[in-house]
Write an enzyme that holds these catalytic residues in place. Structure first.
Site, PDB file in Angstrom:
ATOM      1  N   ARG A 244      -3.586  -4.183   4.121  1.00  0.00           N
ATOM      2  CA  ARG A 244      -4.244  -2.908   3.196  1.00  0.00           C
ATOM      3  C   ARG A 244      -5.274  -3.268   2.351  1.00  0.00           C
ATOM      4  O   ARG A 244      -5.100  -4.133   1.264  1.00  0.00           O
ATOM      5  CB  ARG A 244      -2.825  -2.352   2.123  1.00  0.00           C
ATOM      6  CG  ARG A 244      -3.461  -1.180   1.317  1.00  0.00           C
ATOM      7  CD  ARG A 244      -2.417  -0.534   0.822  1.00  0.00           C
ATOM      8  NE  ARG A 244      -1.835   0.367   1.720  1.00  0.00           N
ATOM      9  CZ  ARG A 244      -1.138   1.431   1.319  1.00  0.00           C
ATOM     10  NH1 ARG A 244      -0.809   1.681  -0.092  1.00  0.00           N
ATOM     11  NH2 ARG A 244      -0.601   2.285   2.235  1.00  0.00           N
TER      12      ARG A 244
ATOM     13  N   HIS B 161      -5.986   5.212   7.949  1.00  0.00           N
ATOM     14  CA  HIS B 161      -4.683   4.857   7.797  1.00  0.00           C
ATOM     15  C   HIS B 161      -3.820   5.178   9.071  1.00  0.00           C
ATOM     16  O   HIS B 161      -2.954   6.360   9.138  1.00  0.00           O
ATOM     17  CB  HIS B 161      -4.060   5.707   6.523  1.00  0.00           C
ATOM     18  CG  HIS B 161      -2.775   5.072   5.950  1.00  0.00           C
ATOM     19  ND1 HIS B 161      -2.144   4.243   6.335  1.00  0.00           N
ATOM     20  CD2 HIS B 161      -2.190   5.801   4.918  1.00  0.00           C
ATOM     21  CE1 HIS B 161      -1.311   4.053   5.689  1.00  0.00           C
ATOM     22  NE2 HIS B 161      -0.822   4.882   4.614  1.00  0.00           N
TER      23      HIS B 161
ATOM     24  N   GLN C 260       0.125   5.884   9.109  1.00  0.00           N
ATOM     25  CA  GLN C 260       0.406   7.193   8.620  1.00  0.00           C
ATOM     26  C   GLN C 260       0.233   8.233   9.515  1.00  0.00           C
ATOM     27  O   GLN C 260       1.139   9.011   9.887  1.00  0.00           O
ATOM     28  CB  GLN C 260      -0.472   7.382   7.358  1.00  0.00           C
ATOM     29  CG  GLN C 260      -0.076   8.752   6.904  1.00  0.00           C
ATOM     30  CD  GLN C 260       1.099   8.549   5.947  1.00  0.00           C
ATOM     31  OE1 GLN C 260       1.472   7.685   5.472  1.00  0.00           O
ATOM     32  NE2 GLN C 260       2.120   9.522   6.375  1.00  0.00           N
TER      33      GLN C 260
ATOM     34  N   ASP D 172      -2.949  15.442   0.864  1.00  0.00           N
ATOM     35  CA  ASP D 172      -3.178  14.068   0.541  1.00  0.00           C
ATOM     36  C   ASP D 172      -3.593  14.419  -0.966  1.00  0.00           C
ATOM     37  O   ASP D 172      -4.462  15.289  -1.409  1.00  0.00           O
ATOM     38  CB  ASP D 172      -4.192  13.281   1.317  1.00  0.00           C
ATOM     39  CG  ASP D 172      -3.871  11.786   0.818  1.00  0.00           C
ATOM     40  OD1 ASP D 172      -3.273  11.480  -0.074  1.00  0.00           O
ATOM     41  OD2 ASP D 172      -4.894  10.834   1.332  1.00  0.00           O
TER      42      ASP D 172
ATOM     43  N   CYS E 190       1.229  12.449   3.075  1.00  0.00           N
ATOM     44  CA  CYS E 190       1.512  11.191   3.251  1.00  0.00           C
ATOM     45  C   CYS E 190       2.209  10.603   2.092  1.00  0.00           C
ATOM     46  O   CYS E 190       2.891   9.437   2.456  1.00  0.00           O
ATOM     47  CB  CYS E 190       0.347  10.162   3.426  1.00  0.00           C
ATOM     48  SG  CYS E 190      -0.934  10.397   2.269  1.00  0.00           S
TER      49      CYS E 190
ATOM     50  N   ARG F 114       7.605   6.415   9.082  1.00  0.00           N
ATOM     51  CA  ARG F 114       6.882   5.210   9.086  1.00  0.00           C
ATOM     52  C   ARG F 114       7.490   4.011   9.422  1.00  0.00           C
ATOM     53  O   ARG F 114       6.795   3.033  10.067  1.00  0.00           O
ATOM     54  CB  ARG F 114       6.378   4.768   7.366  1.00  0.00           C
ATOM     55  CG  ARG F 114       5.463   5.989   6.708  1.00  0.00           C
ATOM     56  CD  ARG F 114       4.161   5.813   7.378  1.00  0.00           C
ATOM     57  NE  ARG F 114       3.425   4.573   7.395  1.00  0.00           N
ATOM     58  CZ  ARG F 114       2.657   3.990   6.385  1.00  0.00           C
ATOM     59  NH1 ARG F 114       2.708   4.920   5.260  1.00  0.00           N
ATOM     60  NH2 ARG F 114       2.303   2.854   6.163  1.00  0.00           N
TER      61      ARG F 114
HETATM   62  N1   CP Z   1       1.657   6.741   2.626  1.00  0.00           N
HETATM   63  C1   CP Z   1       1.655   5.632   2.092  1.00  0.00           C
HETATM   64  O1   CP Z   1       1.033   4.815   2.707  1.00  0.00           O
HETATM   65  O2   CP Z   1       2.302   5.043   1.023  1.00  0.00           O
HETATM   66  P1   CP Z   1       2.254   3.895   0.232  1.00  0.00           P
HETATM   67  O3   CP Z   1       0.948   3.906  -0.490  1.00  0.00           O
HETATM   68  O4   CP Z   1       3.269   3.896  -0.856  1.00  0.00           O
HETATM   69  O5   CP Z   1       2.395   2.605   0.878  1.00  0.00           O
HETATM   70  N1  NVA Z   2      -5.838   8.541   0.486  1.00  0.00           N
HETATM   71  C1  NVA Z   2      -4.852   7.977  -0.190  1.00  0.00           C
HETATM   72  C2  NVA Z   2      -3.706   7.521   0.613  1.00  0.00           C
HETATM   73  C3  NVA Z   2      -2.525   6.768   0.135  1.00  0.00           C
HETATM   74  C4  NVA Z   2      -1.484   6.599   1.013  1.00  0.00           C
HETATM   75  C5  NVA Z   2      -5.420   6.422  -0.652  1.00  0.00           C
HETATM   76  O1  NVA Z   2      -6.250   5.992  -0.002  1.00  0.00           O
HETATM   77  O2  NVA Z   2      -5.146   6.394  -1.842  1.00  0.00           O
END
Ligand code: CP
Ligand code: NVA
Length: 311
Positions: A106, A133, A136, A228, A268, A296
């Site tokens: 990430r 993502h 997701q 989101d 999400c 997930r």
């Molecule tokens: N939706 C999602 O990726 O959640 P987190 O940021 O908690 O991993």
């Molecule tokens: N768009 C959001 C998604 C979090 C799961 C971010 O990148 O923070």
């Protein structure tokens, strides 16, 4: 179909058949797990999880998923490895490839996860970048299918920021033949390259992308309403101006009325109730957000078993 040793950096790189294969495997894995079946295709294998940003769902689902598949996972946070500061991305990829079996990352910049994949000899899974993502979107598609919706012609209205989550829904949704309608305020619409991809390649499976300024227009007769957060991780300094820009972009009871009566609501998570979604709708009878969060786990177990599992 063989997905052995494949990385998942973006769903744009996967065919419709490959995505459907992952989703079918995810549904099987979920059913068999719930029936109590033990399935250990990753026995003795280790997943390294690189996190430059916080997480609940991603960390917990990957770590739990590895455990349930017979393997183990290791958390490498920002202060553990100092990606790009203490050590180069290339060297981290080369070292991890000698010591573990799978990498999940990430990251802030999408180029980092691309670079990890370039220099790794083991599969790399994008656990969120500023561009997309994909894990997701796999869980989202699994949720849509298990709610009985046929992807071909299914209308998903994404209300809000043209961000990483929106991009992945466009890639995955269009490949499965869905109509993805994105409503965003000016200045926060989908990137040009994503729109171009949708125009040039996105229609191959009968999918289409439409862009809207009006949330009500996008939500009209939708099968799925999705939103989101207005401010993604890494954009915190823009939070105040985004609150103003996005104020009309909320999934609430009035917007839900525009969608089909049997529409489902997805997010999400994490959610900011009272901003992009009301608590009433997020926790209401049409919401599938906690099935989505659960999926997930199943979608990523399927992905990891397919790319790194023993037959
Ligand atoms: N939706 C999602 O990726 O959640 P987190 O940021 O908690 O991993
Ligand atoms: N768009 C959001 C998604 C979090 C799961 C971010 O990148 O923070």
């Amino acid at each position: 179909m063989n997905l052995k040793n494949r990385s998942l950096i973006t769903l744009r790189d996967f065919s419709r058949e490959e995505i459907l294969h992952i989703l079918k495997t995810a549904a099987d894995i979920k059913t068999r797990f719930k029936a109590g079946e033990v399935y250990h295709p990753l026995k003795g294998k280790m997943l390294a999880m690189i996190f430059q940003k916080p997480s609940l769902r991603t960390r917990v689902s990957f770590e739990t998923g590895m455990y349930q598949l017979g393997g183990a996972a290791m958390y490498l946070g920002p202060s553990d490895i100092g990606l790009g500061k203490r050590e180069s991305t290339e060297d981290i990829a080369r070292v991890l490839s000698r010591q573990v079996d799978l990498i999940m990352a990430r990251v802030f910049s999408h180029e980092i996860v691309e670079e990890l994949a370039l220099y790794s000899s083991i599969p790399v899974i994008n656990g969120l970048s500023d561009f997309c993502h994909p894990c997701q979107a796999l869980a989202d598609l699994q949720t849509i299918l298990e709610r009985g919706k046929k992807p071909e012609g299914c209308k998903l209205a994404f209300i809000g920021d043209g961000n990483n989550v929106a991009n992945s829904l466009v890639f995955g949704g269009l490949k499965l033949g869905m109509h993805v309608a994105v409503a965003s305020p000016a200045g926060h619409q989908l990137r040009d390259d994503v729109r171009r991809w949708a125009q040039q390649d996105g229609g191959r499976s009968g999918g289409k992308l439409t862009l809207h300024l009006s949330p009500a227009e996008a939500a009209e007769k939708a099968d799925v309403l999705y939103t989101d957060v207005w401010t993604s991780m890494g954009q915190e300094q823009e939070a105040l101006s985004r609150k103003k820009d996005f104020a009309p972009y909320q999934i609430n009871a009035a917007l839900l009325k525009r969608a089909k009566p049997d529409a489902i609501v997805l997010h999400c998570l994490p959610a900011h109730y009272g901003e992009e979604i009301t608590y009433e709708v997020g926790h209401g009878p049409q919401s599938a957000i906690f099935d989505e969060a659960e999926n997930r786990l199943h979608a990523q177990k399927a992905l990891m078993a397919l790319v790194a599992g023993e037959d």
